[in-house]
Motif scaffolding. Structure first.
Motif, PDB file in Angstrom:
ATOM      1  N   TRP A  55     -19.115   9.094  27.775  1.00  0.00           N
ATOM      2  CA  TRP A  55     -18.526   9.142  26.626  1.00  0.00           C
ATOM      3  C   TRP A  55     -18.297  11.337  27.007  1.00  0.00           C
ATOM      4  N   LYS A  58     -15.826  11.586  29.348  1.00  0.00           N
ATOM      5  CA  LYS A  58     -14.071  12.098  29.357  1.00  0.00           C
ATOM      6  C   LYS A  58     -14.248  13.002  27.899  1.00  0.00           C
ATOM      7  N   ASN A  62     -10.976  16.148  28.824  1.00  0.00           N
ATOM      8  CA  ASN A  62     -10.113  16.381  27.611  1.00  0.00           C
ATOM      9  C   ASN A  62      -9.905  18.092  27.019  1.00  0.00           C
ATOM     10  N   ASP A 115      -3.749  12.057  40.026  1.00  0.00           N
ATOM     11  CA  ASP A 115      -3.760  11.166  40.033  1.00  0.00           C
ATOM     12  C   ASP A 115      -5.274  10.147  40.695  1.00  0.00           C
ATOM     13  N   TYR A 135     -12.144   3.759  30.997  1.00  0.00           N
ATOM     14  CA  TYR A 135     -12.117   4.108  30.093  1.00  0.00           C
ATOM     15  C   TYR A 135     -12.275   5.812  29.977  1.00  0.00           C
ATOM     16  N   GLY A 138      -8.114   6.945  29.675  1.00  0.00           N
ATOM     17  CA  GLY A 138      -7.834   6.000  29.495  1.00  0.00           C
ATOM     18  C   GLY A 138      -6.561   4.963  30.484  1.00  0.00           C
ATOM     19  N   TRP A 139      -6.527   4.231  31.666  1.00  0.00           N
ATOM     20  CA  TRP A 139      -6.394   3.089  31.872  1.00  0.00           C
ATOM     21  C   TRP A 139      -7.084   2.280  32.379  1.00  0.00           C
ATOM     22  N   THR A 140      -6.188   0.672  32.618  1.00  0.00           N
ATOM     23  CA  THR A 140      -6.783  -0.194  32.999  1.00  0.00           C
ATOM     24  C   THR A 140      -8.365  -0.447  33.844  1.00  0.00           C
TER      25      THR A 140
END
Length: 174
Positions: A55, A58, A62, A115, A135, A138-140
Motif C-alpha cells: 500500500w 503504491k 503515485n 513499464d 496491485y 494496477g495490472w493483472t
C-alpha cells in the motif's frame, strides 16, 4: 497502526524505491515525507486489501509520478547506491568488478521502456511478489508475468550491448 510506527518500519523501503526513480537525495526525502503524509490522511480508508508495505509503495509510486508530471521528468534509474555491492569478504578487485557490473546493469535498465523499468524495480529490486506488483501498478498478475518476461529479455539484450555478463544469465539485479 499509528503513522509513527509505519514510518519507522517502512520509511527506508519507501525512500529507496523513490530514490531509484528520482536519483536525487533531497527530492527522495521530500517525496518520502509526502508519501507518509498521504498515508496518514488515507489511514482510515486503508482496507487491508494489500499488505501495508505494498500500500505504501503504491502511494510512493503515485506521489513520484505526480512529481514527474509537475516537473516533466522522465528519468528513472541511476547507479548511486554503492551499499548494494558492499561486502567485506570481497577483494578490492572483485568488489570493483561487481560495482562496474552493477553500473552496467543500471545503465541497461535506464534504456528500457518505463513499464519494463517499473516491473523490474518492483520485482527484482524491491522484491515485491507478483500479486503486490500487480496491485502497485494496477495490472493483472498475468500482465506482470508477461511484462517481467519481456523486461528480462530486453534487459539481457541491452546488458550484452553494454558489455555486461558473459554467460547470458540475468536473474538477480543486486
Amino acid at each position: 497502526m499509528e503513522i509513527e510506527q509505519l514510518y519507522k518500519e517502512y520509511s527506508d523501503k519507501v525512500y529507496s524505491f523513490i530514490y531509484i526513480l528520482v536519483r536525487h537525495k533531497e527530492c527522495a526525502e521530500d517525496l518520502t515525507q509526502e508519501t507518509f503524509y498521504k498515508a496518514y490522511k488515507g489511514l482510515g480508508t486503508f482496507n487491508k486489501e494489500a499488505s501495508t508495505s505494498t500500500w505504501l509503495l503504491k502511494i510512493a509510486r503515485n506521489v513520484t509520478y505526480d512529481y514527474f508530471r509537475r516537473k516533466r521528468v522522465v528519468q528513472f534509474f541511476s547507479f548511486e547506491k554503492e551499499h548494494d555491492i558492499e561486502n567485506k569478504e570481497l577483494s578490492p578487485e572483485c568488489s570493483y568488478e561487481k560495482k562496474e557490473q552493477l553500473a552496467r546493469m543500471y545503465n541497461s535498465l535506464y534504456t528500457l521502456k518505463k513499464d519494463y523499468q517499473e516491473v523490474l524495480l518492483l520485482r527484482k529490486i524491491q522484491e515485491c511478489s507478483i500479486q503486490e506488483t500487480a496491485y502497485i501498478l494496477g495490472w493483472t498478475e498475468a500482465k506482470v508475468k508477461m511484462k517481467m518476461t519481456r523486461a528480462l529479455e530486453a534487459l539481457k539484450k541491452e546488458f550484452h550491448q553494454e558489455g555486461g555478463h558473459q554467460n547470458g544469465s540475468i536473474k538477480r539485479i543486486r
